[in-house]
Design a protein around this motif. Structure first.
Motif, PDB file in Angstrom:
ATOM      1  N   ARG A  95       8.560  -8.401  47.666  1.00 28.93           N
ATOM      2  CA  ARG A  95       9.153  -9.645  48.028  1.00 28.93           C
ATOM      3  C   ARG A  95       9.519  -9.464  49.496  1.00 28.93           C
ATOM      4  O   ARG A  95       8.827 -10.246  50.444  1.00 28.93           O
ATOM      5  N   THR A 108       3.145 -23.193  40.622  1.00 33.63           N
ATOM      6  CA  THR A 108       3.685 -23.078  39.383  1.00 33.63           C
ATOM      7  C   THR A 108       2.826 -24.005  38.659  1.00 33.63           C
ATOM      8  O   THR A 108       1.964 -24.822  39.071  1.00 33.63           O
ATOM      9  N   GLU A 140      10.314 -17.262  30.735  1.00 32.36           N
ATOM     10  CA  GLU A 140      12.004 -17.290  30.600  1.00 32.36           C
ATOM     11  C   GLU A 140      12.359 -15.926  31.578  1.00 32.36           C
ATOM     12  O   GLU A 140      13.188 -16.236  32.454  1.00 32.36           O
ATOM     13  N   ARG A 142      10.889 -14.659  33.930  1.00 32.87           N
ATOM     14  CA  ARG A 142      10.725 -14.711  35.501  1.00 32.87           C
ATOM     15  C   ARG A 142      10.975 -16.119  35.898  1.00 32.87           C
ATOM     16  O   ARG A 142      10.547 -16.689  37.015  1.00 32.87           O
ATOM     17  N   LYS A 143      11.863 -16.574  35.326  1.00 35.50           N
ATOM     18  CA  LYS A 143      12.057 -18.009  36.184  1.00 35.50           C
ATOM     19  C   LYS A 143      12.288 -18.322  37.383  1.00 35.50           C
ATOM     20  O   LYS A 143      12.140 -19.245  37.824  1.00 35.50           O
ATOM     21  N   ASP A 144      13.036 -17.210  37.802  1.00 36.85           N
ATOM     22  CA  ASP A 144      13.358 -17.211  39.271  1.00 36.85           C
ATOM     23  C   ASP A 144      12.902 -16.478  40.184  1.00 36.85           C
ATOM     24  O   ASP A 144      13.092 -16.423  41.512  1.00 36.85           O
ATOM     25  N   ALA A 145      11.865 -15.712  39.551  1.00 42.52           N
ATOM     26  CA  ALA A 145      10.992 -14.786  40.426  1.00 42.52           C
ATOM     27  C   ALA A 145      10.131 -15.282  41.550  1.00 42.52           C
ATOM     28  O   ALA A 145       9.994 -14.289  42.386  1.00 42.52           O
ATOM     29  N   TYR A 146       9.822 -16.402  41.357  1.00 47.88           N
ATOM     30  CA  TYR A 146       8.889 -16.899  42.565  1.00 47.88           C
ATOM     31  C   TYR A 146       9.710 -17.885  43.556  1.00 47.88           C
ATOM     32  O   TYR A 146       9.044 -18.272  44.615  1.00 47.88           O
ATOM     33  N   ARG A 147      10.918 -17.720  43.434  1.00 48.19           N
ATOM     34  CA  ARG A 147      11.799 -18.863  44.173  1.00 48.19           C
ATOM     35  C   ARG A 147      11.840 -18.378  45.715  1.00 48.19           C
ATOM     36  O   ARG A 147      12.319 -19.093  46.533  1.00 48.19           O
ATOM     37  N   THR A 152       6.686 -23.954  47.564  1.00 46.43           N
ATOM     38  CA  THR A 152       6.175 -23.958  46.073  1.00 46.43           C
ATOM     39  C   THR A 152       5.329 -25.371  45.809  1.00 46.43           C
ATOM     40  O   THR A 152       5.953 -26.325  46.058  1.00 46.43           O
TER      41      THR A 152
END
Ligand code: S3P
Length: 174
Positions: A95, A108, A140, A142-147, A152
């Protein structure tokens, strides 16, 4: 000074089935940037299929190769459109590298949309077996992994050319 969009890579991140490869193609054409697919680069480099690396060496080895390939790719002096694999965001090192070297765009989609896009796919080692359950579980986890991305876009209701247009507009404002 105005920072030209051409000075940085454009990096697409997102869960499997959110349309990264499709959008990368359209975006690269639109901006006349070369395109690189990280999974393809890994397969070329290792001369093996992703599924084979997972099956023979395991996920940890795959992640190591993924980080190495990402780091090398980001050194390319010419800006690229880069489509990453869904798990390329999991390592903090990755990241950090992405944010340092590029404009990071997260795609997403809803769980249903993702499941319908990946359901018949046998090449993705992490979602073999009960696809629906695996997708739900990974989403679930990875729910925050792309923030961490700069932008987005929820692709669920959009045509690929609309997603591409939103990215182009965003890049032009930088
Ligand atoms: C993975 C996603 C895949 C591929 C590998 C692992 C993941 O890429 O890198 O199977 O951990 O989500 P796509 O997102 O292109 O399917």
């Amino acid at each position: 000074m105005h920072n030209k969009p051409t000075s940085r890579h454009i990096i697409l991140v997102g869960f499997m089935g959110t349309g990264k490869s499709t959008i990368a193609k359209l975006l690269a054409e639109r901006l006349a940037y070369p395109r690189l697919d990280l999974d393809q680069a890994i397969e070329q480099r290792t001369k093996r299929k992703i599924a084979d690396i997972f099956a023979t060496d395991g996920e940890e080895v795959f992640r190591f190769i993924e980080t190495t390939t990402l780091a090398e790719t980001l050194q390319n002096p010419q800006p690229l459109v880069i489509a990453t694999g869904g798990g390329a965001v999991l390592a903090e090192q990755n990241r950090t590298l992405m944010l340092e070297h590029g404009i990071v765009i997260a795609l997403t989609a809803t769980e249903e949309q993702i499941i319908s896009r990946v359901a018949s796919d046998t090449a993705r080692p992490l979602i073999q077996g009960d696809v629906r359950a695996r997708v739900r579980q990974l989403l679930e986890q990875r729910k925050d992994a792309y923030r961490f991305a700069h932008l987005t876009i929820d692709t669920t209701q959009l045509q690929p050319r609309e997603v591409t247009q939103q990215i182009v507009q965003f890049v032009e404002t930088l």
